[in-house]
Design a protein around this motif. Sequence first.
Motif, PDB file in Angstrom:
ATOM      1  N   ALA A  75       0.847  -1.195   0.000  1.00 31.14           N
ATOM      2  CA  ALA A  75       0.000   0.000   0.000  1.00 31.14           C
ATOM      3  C   ALA A  75       0.883   1.246   0.000  1.00 31.14           C
ATOM      4  CB  ALA A  75      -0.914  -0.012   1.208  1.00 31.14           C
ATOM      5  N   VAL A  76       0.527   2.246  -0.787  1.00 32.50           N
ATOM      6  CA  VAL A  76       1.312   3.473  -0.893  1.00 32.50           C
ATOM      7  C   VAL A  76       0.691   4.539   0.000  1.00 32.50           C
ATOM      8  CG1 VAL A  76       2.175   5.247  -2.458  1.00 32.50           C
ATOM      9  CG2 VAL A  76       1.912   2.887  -3.264  1.00 32.50           C
ATOM     10  N   PRO A  77       1.411   5.007   1.011  1.00 29.62           N
ATOM     11  CA  PRO A  77       0.838   5.987   1.938  1.00 29.62           C
ATOM     12  C   PRO A  77       0.665   7.357   1.292  1.00 29.62           C
ATOM     13  CG  PRO A  77       3.164   5.670   2.392  1.00 29.62           C
ATOM     14  CD  PRO A  77       2.806   4.661   1.342  1.00 29.62           C
ATOM     15  N   ALA A 142       8.847   9.325   1.236  1.00 31.36           N
ATOM     16  CA  ALA A 142       9.435   8.049   1.638  1.00 31.36           C
ATOM     17  C   ALA A 142       9.350   7.062   0.482  1.00 31.36           C
ATOM     18  CB  ALA A 142       8.717   7.498   2.863  1.00 31.36           C
ATOM     19  N   GLY A 143      10.411   6.267   0.315  1.00 27.89           N
ATOM     20  CA  GLY A 143      10.459   5.284  -0.758  1.00 27.89           C
ATOM     21  C   GLY A 143       9.806   3.973  -0.369  1.00 27.89           C
ATOM     22  N   PRO A 144       9.861   2.979  -1.247  1.00 28.34           N
ATOM     23  CA  PRO A 144       9.188   1.699  -1.000  1.00 28.34           C
ATOM     24  C   PRO A 144       9.855   0.846   0.066  1.00 28.34           C
ATOM     25  CG  PRO A 144      10.412   1.630  -3.063  1.00 28.34           C
ATOM     26  CD  PRO A 144      10.447   3.041  -2.592  1.00 28.34           C
ATOM     27  N   TYR A 197       5.153   1.143  -6.596  1.00 36.80           N
ATOM     28  CA  TYR A 197       5.170   2.186  -5.569  1.00 36.80           C
ATOM     29  C   TYR A 197       5.508   3.541  -6.194  1.00 36.80           C
ATOM     30  CZ  TYR A 197       6.238   4.384  -1.053  1.00 36.80           C
ATOM     31  OH  TYR A 197       6.255   5.200   0.047  1.00 36.80           O
ATOM     32  N   MET A 198       6.540   3.554  -7.046  1.00 36.92           N
ATOM     33  CA  MET A 198       6.969   4.814  -7.660  1.00 36.92           C
ATOM     34  C   MET A 198       5.892   5.379  -8.582  1.00 36.92           C
ATOM     35  SD  MET A 198      10.920   3.863  -8.566  1.00 36.92           S
ATOM     36  CE  MET A 198      12.030   3.242  -7.291  1.00 36.92           C
TER      37      MET A 198
END
Length: 430
Positions: A75-77, A142-144, A197-198
């Motif tokens: 999940a991507v915050p 923030a990254g993955p 994610y990106m």
Amino acid sequence: MNTTNNTIWEGLKVKLDAFKNWLIRYSKIVLPVILVACVALTIVIAIQANKRKVEQEETVVASEENEDEDGAMAAVPEVPLEKDAVPGINELFDTYYKAMVDGDTETMEELVYYMDATEILRAAETSKYIDSYPPLEVYTKAGPKEGTYIAYVYAELKFHDYDKPIPGMRTYYVCTNEDGELYINEDGEESDSELHYMREIQLQGDVIDLNNKAAAAYNDMIVEDQSLADFLLELRTEIEKNVGEALARAEQSEEPEEVTDEETPEEQENEAPAEVVTKVKTIDVVNIRTSDSETADKLGKAAVGDEFELLEEKGNGWSKIKYEDGEAFIKSDYLEPSETVAASDAEQTDDNEEEEAQEQADNSEDSTPASGKVRVKETVRIRSGASENSEKIATAYMGETFDVIMKQADGWTKIKYNGKTAYVKSEFVE
């Protein structure tokens, strides 16, 4: 038939009456048994349903656990962009951009994992055209993975031949190594979950707004100044051409030399001398333009068979020609050679013309022989002759010094560069 049906019906009625009488007589025993059976059946159905639900939930959990182990789509915050928030990341990009401007590919290779040969050559070539950059704006999310970041760097680069800084935004994937140091990751081996994610981060509202802001600033400059588009096109073409030539030279130097027999004098005499095209003619009706771009102003139109003196065949598909005592450009696809000379003759002619021009400049009344050194006070091109059309030898940067031979009246200064005679514009040295 009716008699038979009546007989069957009367028989069934007798049996139903008998069952009814039996049920009434033993109702105190039969009804509780039926009730217990119904309750038991209900419990069994409920247990089976619950069991199936538990099995389904376990399957989902197991599936999610397996997906996590295999690098599933996390999940991507929705976390807001932060400016100058990560310790050390601004220093990382300041060092990287300074190295990019200086052409310091060794430092760039230390900060980036990883740069292939083409990117190293492109970085070195691009640095020849960049003057400076103002303070950077660095935004992060923030990254993955832990210790990784998606960084957005807004910079306004100042190029040599354009008087305004050009805005731009670039995205970087920043990671942390085992020693806790930040580096730019460009190995191109991100997992599917990292790429997912990106992509999701790129679609978040504040990132879109930031990218749009940079794009709008750039587009506004293009609209206000059409020459900027031509400048950038020519710049990219020249950089890619130079990178391609450098790669070709590198490949040739790595190839083993072939062992061949020495040519006999007869073979040398029979060799066709290299030729240089000096004039071209058109093979179709074509526009003549002010620069090597299809958006450039039209100076005229050439008919089939019109002949022009060829000044330069550029690597971007255009040819520079002599046109009405000036210079102009035609697409090379519409031209063919109409006059050639041996390469040695062409070189001799060019050398003689340049020597005559230099002698005229050197013998001018206001030219002043000089000795000592000159110091560069602003970035300037070093050229083979006292003309902006002369070959570019190198770029001199502020503070560099050279032995001076003569300060000429035509606005050029003759210097010694790497043991040879060269020229710089006088206004850029002191």
